[in-house]
Write a protein that holds these residues in place. Structure first.
Motif, PDB file in Angstrom:
ATOM      1  N   GLU A 124       0.847  -1.197   0.000  1.00  0.00           N
ATOM      2  CA  GLU A 124       0.000   0.000   0.000  1.00  0.00           C
ATOM      3  C   GLU A 124       0.878   1.241   0.000  1.00  0.00           C
ATOM      4  O   GLU A 124       1.856   1.330   0.735  1.00  0.00           O
ATOM      5  CB  GLU A 124      -0.932   0.009   1.210  1.00  0.00           C
ATOM      6  N   PHE A 125       0.504   2.205  -0.840  1.00  0.00           N
ATOM      7  CA  PHE A 125       1.261   3.443  -0.968  1.00  0.00           C
ATOM      8  C   PHE A 125       0.695   4.521  -0.046  1.00  0.00           C
ATOM      9  O   PHE A 125      -0.513   4.777  -0.032  1.00  0.00           O
ATOM     10  CB  PHE A 125       1.208   3.965  -2.407  1.00  0.00           C
ATOM     11  N   ASN A 126       1.592   5.159   0.717  1.00  0.00           N
ATOM     12  CA  ASN A 126       1.249   6.323   1.550  1.00  0.00           C
ATOM     13  C   ASN A 126      -0.063   6.102   2.307  1.00  0.00           C
ATOM     14  O   ASN A 126      -1.018   6.877   2.201  1.00  0.00           O
ATOM     15  CB  ASN A 126       1.162   7.584   0.688  1.00  0.00           C
ATOM     16  N   ARG A 135      -1.905  10.371  -3.284  1.00  0.00           N
ATOM     17  CA  ARG A 135      -1.418   9.009  -3.098  1.00  0.00           C
ATOM     18  C   ARG A 135      -1.052   8.356  -4.435  1.00  0.00           C
ATOM     19  O   ARG A 135      -1.815   8.448  -5.414  1.00  0.00           O
ATOM     20  CB  ARG A 135      -2.478   8.159  -2.389  1.00  0.00           C
ATOM     21  N   PRO A 136       0.093   7.702  -4.502  1.00  0.00           N
ATOM     22  CA  PRO A 136       0.440   6.926  -5.695  1.00  0.00           C
ATOM     23  C   PRO A 136      -0.549   5.782  -5.909  1.00  0.00           C
ATOM     24  O   PRO A 136      -1.198   5.311  -4.975  1.00  0.00           O
ATOM     25  CB  PRO A 136       1.840   6.393  -5.380  1.00  0.00           C
ATOM     26  N   GLU A 217      -4.652   2.344  -4.787  1.00  0.00           N
ATOM     27  CA  GLU A 217      -3.497   2.766  -3.990  1.00  0.00           C
ATOM     28  C   GLU A 217      -2.858   1.584  -3.283  1.00  0.00           C
ATOM     29  O   GLU A 217      -1.887   1.749  -2.543  1.00  0.00           O
ATOM     30  CB  GLU A 217      -3.930   3.817  -2.953  1.00  0.00           C
ATOM     31  N   TRP A 218      -3.364   0.395  -3.508  1.00  0.00           N
ATOM     32  CA  TRP A 218      -2.853  -0.826  -2.893  1.00  0.00           C
ATOM     33  C   TRP A 218      -2.961  -1.968  -3.889  1.00  0.00           C
ATOM     34  O   TRP A 218      -3.719  -1.905  -4.865  1.00  0.00           O
ATOM     35  CB  TRP A 218      -3.635  -1.168  -1.621  1.00  0.00           C
ATOM     36  N   ALA A 240       4.385   2.089 -10.561  1.00  0.00           N
ATOM     37  CA  ALA A 240       3.706   3.038  -9.686  1.00  0.00           C
ATOM     38  C   ALA A 240       3.487   4.362 -10.411  1.00  0.00           C
ATOM     39  O   ALA A 240       4.396   4.897 -11.044  1.00  0.00           O
ATOM     40  CB  ALA A 240       4.515   3.258  -8.417  1.00  0.00           C
ATOM     41  N   VAL A 242       2.866   8.074  -9.716  1.00  0.00           N
ATOM     42  CA  VAL A 242       3.067   8.981  -8.585  1.00  0.00           C
ATOM     43  C   VAL A 242       2.757  10.416  -9.018  1.00  0.00           C
ATOM     44  O   VAL A 242       3.378  10.924  -9.962  1.00  0.00           O
ATOM     45  CB  VAL A 242       4.515   8.898  -8.071  1.00  0.00           C
ATOM     46  N   VAL A 249       7.103   9.100  -0.699  1.00  0.00           N
ATOM     47  CA  VAL A 249       6.425   7.842  -1.022  1.00  0.00           C
ATOM     48  C   VAL A 249       6.897   6.770  -0.052  1.00  0.00           C
ATOM     49  O   VAL A 249       8.078   6.411  -0.018  1.00  0.00           O
ATOM     50  CB  VAL A 249       6.694   7.396  -2.471  1.00  0.00           C
ATOM     51  N   ILE A 251       5.887   2.817   1.363  1.00  0.00           N
ATOM     52  CA  ILE A 251       5.170   1.599   0.971  1.00  0.00           C
ATOM     53  C   ILE A 251       5.095   0.671   2.176  1.00  0.00           C
ATOM     54  O   ILE A 251       6.128   0.272   2.730  1.00  0.00           O
ATOM     55  CB  ILE A 251       5.869   0.879  -0.192  1.00  0.00           C
TER      56      ILE A 251
END
Length: 301
Positions: A124-126, A135-136, A217-218, A240, A242, A249, A251
């Motif tokens: 999961e990103f951010n 969020r990426p 985002e995940w 990703a 971004v 960032v 993860i």
């Protein structure tokens, strides 16, 4: 995650896995001990080949994520280095976003002659970012179930990024073709400009692949129904997306590796059925190993 299909198959107990297995082995030893006269139990057996020792052998297993993922920024230079025109879609997207090839190495060390038969990973990103537009997201992912039929046939693919900046594949025996492709997924991030566009090799065991759709985002992967030995660690990759305004960032990543309850001996399965419920649930849930990482890749953007 909002969908039970993309949740871990077993929720790990708070207890440390090694402590849990060691205690289970002690209980199994007691259960397997001979009954003395009058019905009293003797102490645990320590013959080096008992059922408790089968469980202790699992203490030396390992399954973990790398200390850091591989990260490579994809730019127009990758196309120019290959004397290719920059796709319109890529040019449009890069006005607002940067794109990164991110590979998540997985290390597996099952007991000798054993294997894991299911691997689950969530990234999961951010996760702590409240502003969703910062969020990426996962633009593309590997493994991807859209290649399931081709993977079942050949166990490997020749991949590239097509004109829509999406993974496309062609199966076949690479060694039998002119101009054999030697670059593997594990080398893409370090192989130089243009390589990320492909073609490059991707291979994986003949597992049933499940995952959520790209664009979130995940990402959650479940690879089930194969035998994963030490040399069969799955290759997990995300391209990703971004936002350019995002400067940090992070993860969050979780791995769980399972072994089917049916792979334990019939004798051990019977004894496990006599253990307290916490232990029964753990073994029947695949006795998973779990690893968690938080990676900050901000300095590599």
């Amino acid at each position: 995650m909002g969908d039970e299909n993309f949740s871990f198959s077993f929720e790990m107990p708070a207890a440390d896995r090694r402590a849990l297995l060691a205690e289970a082995a002690e209980l199994i030893d007691l259960d397997a001990a001979h009954l003395g006269s009058g019905g009293t139990r003797r102490g645990p057996t320590r013959d080096g080949g008992g059922l408790g020792d089968d469980v202790r052998d699992a203490l030396d297993e390992d399954a973990r994520l790398a200390a850091s993922p591989d990260v490579y920024k994809i730019t127009e230079q990758d196309y120019l280095a290959r004397s290719l025109a920059v796709p319109v879609r890529f040019a449009d997207l890069t006005r607002d976003f940067d794109f990164y090839w991110v590979r998540f190495p997985v290390g597996l060390q099952p007991r000798h002659h054993w294997s894991f038969n299911m691997i689950e990973v969530r990234i999961e990103f951010n996760a702590d970012e409240a502003a969703g537009h910062l969020r990426p997201k996962a633009w593309q992912i590997l493994p991807n179930k859209k290649f399931q039929t081709m993977l079942k046939a050949d166990q490997h693919l020749e991949l590239r990024l097509d004109e829509n900046f999406e993974f496309a594949a062609q199966s076949g025996e690479l060694s039998g073709r002119a101009g054999k492709i030697d670059i593997g997924v594990e080398s893409v991030a370090n192989a130089g400009a243009g390589v990320v566009l492909g073609p490059f090799n991707y291979q994986i065991k003949r597992a049933q692949i499940e995952h959520n759709a790209p664009g979130m985002e995940w990402v959650f992967w479940r690879l089930d129904g194969a035998e994963f030995f030490q040399e069969d660690s799955p290759e997990l990759v995300v391209i990703a997306q971004v936002p350019k305004v995002t400067k940090t960032v992070k993860i969050n990543a979780v791995l769980q590796a399972y072994r089917s309850f049916n792979l334990w001996s019939a004798s051990l399965q019977r004894v496990i059925g006599n253990l307290p419920q916490m232990f029964r649930n753990y073994f029947k849930g695949g006795a998973p190993l779990r690893d968690e990482k938080v990676w900050d890749i901000s300095t590599r953007l």
